[in-house]
Design a protein around this motif. Structure first.
Motif, PDB file in Angstrom:
ATOM      1  N   VAL A 247       0.842  -1.186   0.000  1.00 55.57           N
ATOM      2  CA  VAL A 247       0.000   0.000   0.000  1.00 55.57           C
ATOM      3  C   VAL A 247       0.883   1.245   0.000  1.00 55.57           C
ATOM      4  N   GLY A 248       0.322   2.349  -0.497  1.00 55.51           N
ATOM      5  CA  GLY A 248       1.035   3.619  -0.482  1.00 55.51           C
ATOM      6  C   GLY A 248       1.312   4.195  -1.856  1.00 55.51           C
ATOM      7  N   TYR A 249       1.198   3.389  -2.924  1.00 51.46           N
ATOM      8  CA  TYR A 249       1.466   3.918  -4.258  1.00 51.46           C
ATOM      9  C   TYR A 249       0.220   4.639  -4.769  1.00 51.46           C
ATOM     10  N   ASP A 250       0.369   5.920  -5.132  1.00 51.21           N
ATOM     11  CA  ASP A 250      -0.763   6.743  -5.549  1.00 51.21           C
ATOM     12  C   ASP A 250      -0.761   7.080  -7.031  1.00 51.21           C
ATOM     13  N   ASN A 251       0.151   6.438  -7.802  1.00 47.34           N
ATOM     14  CA  ASN A 251       0.221   6.634  -9.255  1.00 47.34           C
ATOM     15  C   ASN A 251       0.525   8.090  -9.600  1.00 47.34           C
ATOM     16  N   ASN A 252       1.281   8.751  -8.720  1.00 50.73           N
ATOM     17  CA  ASN A 252       1.633  10.153  -8.961  1.00 50.73           C
ATOM     18  C   ASN A 252       3.100  10.384  -8.597  1.00 50.73           C
ATOM     19  N   TRP A 253       3.957   9.482  -9.034  1.00 51.61           N
ATOM     20  CA  TRP A 253       5.387   9.635  -8.793  1.00 51.61           C
ATOM     21  C   TRP A 253       5.972  10.453  -9.942  1.00 51.61           C
ATOM     22  N   TYR A 254       6.304  11.688  -9.704  1.00 52.57           N
ATOM     23  CA  TYR A 254       6.895  12.540 -10.724  1.00 52.57           C
ATOM     24  C   TYR A 254       8.330  12.860 -10.338  1.00 52.57           C
ATOM     25  N   VAL A 255       9.102  13.202 -11.341  1.00 52.07           N
ATOM     26  CA  VAL A 255      10.523  13.482 -11.134  1.00 52.07           C
ATOM     27  C   VAL A 255      10.663  14.644 -10.160  1.00 52.07           C
ATOM     28  N   GLY A 256      11.462  14.436  -9.128  1.00 52.63           N
ATOM     29  CA  GLY A 256      11.701  15.459  -8.124  1.00 52.63           C
ATOM     30  C   GLY A 256      10.872  15.312  -6.876  1.00 52.63           C
TER      31      GLY A 256
END
Length: 509
Positions: A247-256
């Motif tokens: 759990v914890g992945y929100d599909n919003n991992w962007y560079v930086g």
């Protein structure tokens, strides 16, 4: 004598065998059932209620076990002594009254045993009705030893025993039932126990699954020795391999992006002991920190564009889950949105502050200008309408006016012409009795509406009402020229912002 008695008894016995039994048991009163525990003394009561017209010749107690043949255990004759034939009860059975009474030949059995259970028949031989009897059921009771326990099993597709309930060495046999939400069924069996007792065993079976672990299940044992069923409450124990979820992945991992966290949640029986994080690309990225069941990405970059796997183990097996991280380009400037919002709000506040400051300055400037005009207008009004200082030769001169004429009163500066306007350097002076435009505009007699209209005119529009490029100086009447000092009065001059000096009372045309 003794021989006659024996013959009479034989005749009575023969007569009783030949006579019909009639309504058997109607006049013999016994207890239908008697309960007793091993080691106790039990009383079996019997009575012939109505002996009118009947002669009781003999009473016999007969024991009929559940298994085996009937046997006489006690005989009572009105003439002879009580007799106790050979039987398993000999020595423990006896008539309750001494001497025994034919109308109430009750017996007692001491130190009863479990094997003494069965039917006990009180039978009367009478004349002329024959044989009449009553039957008592002796029930031996033994409180069973009850117990129940869950069985630890591993999850699987095959039905198996998950709980067992037992009632051992009881008399009579106990009744067992189950109460649970688990989807299973029970099987019950019984077998002989010690000293003619019965042992009952019940087993609950189901195909155990991980979801069954910890479910409530109860065994209820009912027995005649108990006032209410005895209840055993348990929980099912099912062993299963860890069940894992990341759990914890929100599909919003962007560079930086910084400090994103994944958590590996796992349940199992027994409790999982090992948690292992892996990356499908091989080595774990340098920006990743792992602590127990948590994976932390300090800063998102292309290196974390991978699939993370969490494996959890216990002694039953291994469970795993995985999540694929998709690194995106930032859709907005990754700077703090709050900082941007603060900057925008700060800029707006600064603009509002500047606007307010400008408004204050403009208002202050207008007030100063209006104050100046008001101060200068009073003297002009006095000069224009005769309120000023008169020549000393008239005797009515007023106080001195600082806003005096703008020319020097010496004789060489001009010539007096009684028949025309005064001239200064060839320029005509306005007649003393005629007010100039500036005098009229600066006069305090102008109302506020007219003054505002004049103030609102553009600078170039003000001077369009006059012709000529040089200023026309307002001259003093001839009778006031003597009071002038110099070409211009010092207090009549006013410094300008561009460094020039002009007269306050001059009218420009």
């Amino acid at each position: 004598m003794a021989g006659q008695d024996c013959v009479q008894v034989l005749l009575l016995l023969l007569a009783s065998t030949l006579l019909p039994h009639g309504a058997s048991g109607q006049r013999v009163k016994v207890e239908p059932e008697v309960l007793s525990y091993p080691g106790q003394t039990v009383n079996l009561r019997c009575a012939f209620t109505d002996t009118t017209g009947i002669q009781l010749t003999m009473v016999t107690w007969i024991y009929e076990p559940k298994e085996g043949e009937r046997m006489n255990i006690a005989v009572l004759h009105p003439v002879f002594e009580p007799n106790y034939p050979d039987s398993p009860l000999k020595g423990r059975v006896s008539f309750m009254q001494s001497p025994p009474n034919m109308d109430g030949p009750s017996i007692q059995i001491s130190d009863v045993r479990m094997t003494d259970e069965g039917k006990y028949i009180c039978e009367f031989a009478s004349y002329p009705s024959g044989h009449e009897q009553g039957v008592t059921q002796l029930v031996m009771l033994t409180k069973p030893q009850n117990s129940a326990s869950p069985l630890t099993v591993e999850a699987g597709p095959k039905p198996m025993v998950v709980a067992r309930c037992e009632s051992l060495n009881g008399r009579p046999a106990a009744q067992i039932r189950w109460v649970t939400t688990a989807n299973g069924n029970a099987t019950t069996s019984s077998k002989p126990g010690q000293d003619n007792t019965v042992s009952v065993t019940s087993e609950y079976r189901l195909a155990p699954a991980a979801a069954d672990n910890g479910k409530d299940i109860s065994c209820l044992v009912s027995h005649r020795t108990q006032t209410s069923p005895e209840s055993f409450q348990m929980k099912l124990k099912v062993l299963y391999a860890p069940q894992v979820a990341i759990v914890g992945y929100d599909n919003n991992w962007y560079v930086g992006r910084t400090n994103v966290l994944l958590t590996c949640q796992a349940s199992g029986n027994p409790v999982p002991t090992t948690v292992l994080w892996k990356s499908m690309t091989g080595e774990m990225p340098d920006t990743v920190q792992i602590k127990d069941n948590q994976l932390k990405v300090l800063k998102v970059d292309e290196a974390v564009n991978t699939t993370f796997v969490c494996e959890v183990k216990n002694r039953v097996g291994t469970g795993r889950d995985q999540v694929t991280a998709l690194v995106r380009e930032p859709s907005v400037n990754p700077s703090n949105v709050g900082v941007v919002a603060g900057a925008v709000i700060g800029s707006l506040l600064a603009l509002l502050l500047v606007a307010a400051l400008v408004a204050v300055l403009v208002t202050r400037s207008r007030r100063q200008q209006q104050g100046y005009r008001a101060n200068g207008g009073s003297d002009l009004k006095a000069r224009i309408f005769g309120g000023g200082k008169k020549a000393s030769k008239n005797g009515t001169g007023g106080a001195g006016n600082n806003n005096g004429p703008i020319y020097d009163g010496s004789a060489h500066q001009g010539e007096k012409n009684n028949h025309g306007p005064l001239t200064i350097g060839g320029r005509p002076e306005v007649a003393a009795g005629t007010p100039t435009a500036q005098d009229i505009l600066l006069s305090s007699e102008l109302d506020d509406a007219e003054r505002r209209k004049f103030d609102e005119l553009e600078e170039e529009e003000r001077y369009d009402h006059f012709s000529g490029g040089a200023p026309i100086l307002q001259l003093r009447p001839p009778n006031e020229q003597d009071e002038m000092i110099g070409d211009y009065l010092d207090d009549d001059m006013e410094s300008q912002r561009d460094g020039s000096v002009i007269s306050r009372t001059a009218v420009y045309v």
